[in-house]
Design a protein around this motif. Structure first.
Motif, short mmCIF file in Angstrom:
data_model
loop_
_atom_site.label_atom_id
_atom_site.label_comp_id
_atom_site.label_asym_id
_atom_site.label_seq_id
_atom_site.Cartn_x
_atom_site.Cartn_y
_atom_site.Cartn_z
N THR A 91 1.66 -62.03 -9.72
CA THR A 91 2.59 -61.47 -8.74
C THR A 91 1.86 -60.44 -7.88
O THR A 91 0.90 -59.79 -8.33
CB THR A 91 3.82 -60.80 -9.39
OG1 THR A 91 3.41 -59.61 -10.08
CG2 THR A 91 4.54 -61.74 -10.34
N CYS A 92 2.32 -60.32 -6.65
CA CYS A 92 1.79 -59.34 -5.71
C CYS A 92 2.97 -58.60 -5.10
O CYS A 92 3.91 -59.23 -4.60
CB CYS A 92 0.99 -60.05 -4.62
SG CYS A 92 0.50 -58.99 -3.25
N SER A 93 2.95 -57.27 -5.16
CA SER A 93 4.02 -56.46 -4.59
C SER A 93 3.40 -55.27 -3.87
O SER A 93 2.87 -54.36 -4.52
CB SER A 93 4.99 -55.97 -5.67
OG SER A 93 5.65 -57.05 -6.28
N ARG A 94 3.48 -55.30 -2.54
CA ARG A 94 2.87 -54.24 -1.74
C ARG A 94 3.90 -53.64 -0.79
O ARG A 94 4.49 -54.35 0.01
CB ARG A 94 1.67 -54.79 -0.96
CG ARG A 94 0.57 -55.31 -1.87
CD ARG A 94 -0.51 -56.04 -1.11
NE ARG A 94 -1.51 -56.60 -2.03
CZ ARG A 94 -2.36 -57.56 -1.70
NH1 ARG A 94 -2.34 -58.07 -0.47
NH2 ARG A 94 -3.22 -58.02 -2.59
N ASP A 95 4.10 -52.34 -0.92
CA ASP A 95 5.11 -51.63 -0.14
C ASP A 95 4.82 -51.64 1.36
O ASP A 95 3.67 -51.64 1.79
CB ASP A 95 5.18 -50.16 -0.57
CG ASP A 95 6.10 -49.94 -1.75
OD1 ASP A 95 6.89 -50.84 -2.06
OD2 ASP A 95 6.01 -48.85 -2.36
N SER A 96 5.89 -51.62 2.12
CA SER A 96 5.83 -51.37 3.56
C SER A 96 7.20 -50.84 3.97
O SER A 96 8.22 -51.44 3.62
CB SER A 96 5.51 -52.64 4.33
OG SER A 96 5.71 -52.47 5.72
N PRO A 97 7.20 -49.70 4.70
CA PRO A 97 6.08 -48.81 4.98
C PRO A 97 5.74 -47.98 3.75
O PRO A 97 6.45 -48.03 2.74
CB PRO A 97 6.62 -47.94 6.10
CG PRO A 97 8.09 -47.85 5.81
CD PRO A 97 8.47 -49.21 5.29
N LYS A 98 4.68 -47.21 3.84
CA LYS A 98 4.34 -46.28 2.75
C LYS A 98 5.51 -45.33 2.54
O LYS A 98 6.00 -44.71 3.49
CB LYS A 98 3.09 -45.49 3.12
CG LYS A 98 2.66 -44.44 2.11
CD LYS A 98 1.33 -43.82 2.53
CE LYS A 98 0.95 -42.64 1.66
NZ LYS A 98 1.66 -41.41 2.06
N PRO A 99 6.01 -45.22 1.29
CA PRO A 99 7.17 -44.35 1.04
C PRO A 99 6.89 -42.90 1.42
O PRO A 99 5.75 -42.43 1.37
CB PRO A 99 7.38 -44.49 -0.47
CG PRO A 99 6.73 -45.79 -0.83
CD PRO A 99 5.55 -45.91 0.08
N SER A 100 7.94 -42.20 1.78
CA SER A 100 7.79 -40.79 2.15
C SER A 100 7.42 -39.95 0.92
O SER A 100 7.71 -40.32 -0.22
CB SER A 100 9.11 -40.26 2.73
OG SER A 100 10.11 -40.19 1.72
N LEU A 101 6.80 -38.81 1.19
CA LEU A 101 6.41 -37.92 0.09
C LEU A 101 7.65 -37.42 -0.65
O LEU A 101 7.63 -37.27 -1.87
CB LEU A 101 5.60 -36.75 0.64
CG LEU A 101 4.93 -35.85 -0.40
CD1 LEU A 101 3.95 -36.64 -1.25
CD2 LEU A 101 4.20 -34.70 0.29
N ASP A 102 8.73 -37.15 0.08
CA ASP A 102 9.96 -36.69 -0.57
C ASP A 102 10.47 -37.72 -1.56
O ASP A 102 10.95 -37.36 -2.65
CB ASP A 102 11.04 -36.41 0.49
CG ASP A 102 10.79 -35.13 1.26
OD1 ASP A 102 10.00 -34.30 0.77
OD2 ASP A 102 11.36 -34.98 2.36
#
Length: 294
Positions: free
Chosen positions: A102-113
């Motif tokens: 499996t491949c799971s890559r976020d978009s967009p990069k989550p906020s620091l909060d």
């Protein structure tokens, strides 16, 4: 698909609530779940149910005590494509499974909060892949190994990782690999590949429009979905519909409590492996023998 009933008494209107949807920050889940169950409400809760295994067990025990439905939202089980992969596996189409990727890559990069309250990449992201793999195989891994790195300085300051690889070995001999990233600049990258003795099943990246153009300059297509909200929109809708049906008594809850706890334990073992540089072996005991919950 109503989960509440409005009643009138004289000039006053009252709303009888039958179910609660918990979509708040992770650290608030356990308290809301427990209070809702105690009040006799069915509960839909975004994963995880609590910050630790003890909290998850308290939630599961409360659901049994008050005899109310508790659905932990592992939405990938409801995705049409991913669900079809499981159904075709169950039919024996490709025989004994040897490797799952499996491949799971976020978009967009989550906020620091968000990252500050996410619970970390293993419990926030990896749990979805772990749950899906265990669900389609019908067993839990006997050992896990994981490597991780942090490329983003703000994530490093949180003592978290942004890039992870996981390998799981199952009692049947099946091997599974998970590839995670907190940031893919080209879109929300989600892929599954299941290889067996009789062939292979895949569920690839999803696009709003599937048409590709081929000409003298090459091949073009619209970008893949940008974020989880668009990529998994249909699975979220089907998940809520399932919960309503559970509340109305027409369906049994499809996410068993034992699997919720097992996935949390596997994610914790993967994080332990990455942080301590070792393979972690899992002993499920008689109460969780590798198939219970699936």
């Amino acid at each position: 698909m109503e989960t509440c009933v409005e009643a009138s008494y004289g000039d006053h209107h009252y709303l009888k609530v039958d179910a609660v949807l918990v979509c708040t920050p992770t650290f608030t889940h356990e308290e809301i779940v427990l209070k809702s169950l105690k009040k006799g409400k069915a509960v839909f809760c975004e994963k995880p149910l609590a910050l630790d295994d003890e909290g998850i067990e308290r939630c599961l025990d409360a659901a049994k005590k008050y005899n109310r439905p508790l659905l932990c939202a592992f939405n990938r089980r409801f995705d049409p494509g991913l669900k079809t992969v499981k159904n075709r596996l169950d039919s024996g189409e490709i025989g004994k499974v040897q490797i799952v990727k499996t491949c799971s890559r976020d978009s967009p990069k989550p906020s620091l909060d968000y990252l500050k309250i996410s619970g970390g990449i293993y419990h926030d992201c990896a749990v979805h892949d772990i749950d899906y793999i265990c669900w389609i195989l019908g067993e839990y891994p006997e050992s896990v190994s994981s490597f991780a790195h942090t490329h983003f300085e703000d994530i490093k300051q949180l003592d978290d990782m942004d890039t992870v690889c996981i390998i799981m070995k199952f009692p049947s001999g099946t091997l599974a690999t998970i590839d995670l990233s907190r940031c893919a600049v080209y879109g929300y990258d989600q892929r599954v590949e299941v290889f067996g003795e009789g062939g292979m099943l895949t569920c690839g990246e999803q696009r709003p429009v599937g048409v590709r153009a081929h000409n003298g300059k090459g091949t073009t297509a619209v970008p893949i979905f940008f974020s989880f909200a668009s990529r998994y929109q249909e699975s979220y809708e089907d998940e809520i519909e399932h919960f309503v049906n559970v509340c109305q008594g027409s369906e049994e809850c499809s996410v068993d409590g034992s699997s919720i706890l097992a996935v949390s334990k596997i994610a914790a073992a993967c994080e332990e492996s990455a942080r301590e540089g070792k393979t972690v072996y899992l002993n499920w005991g008689k109460e969780q023998n590798g198939v219970n919950g699936f």
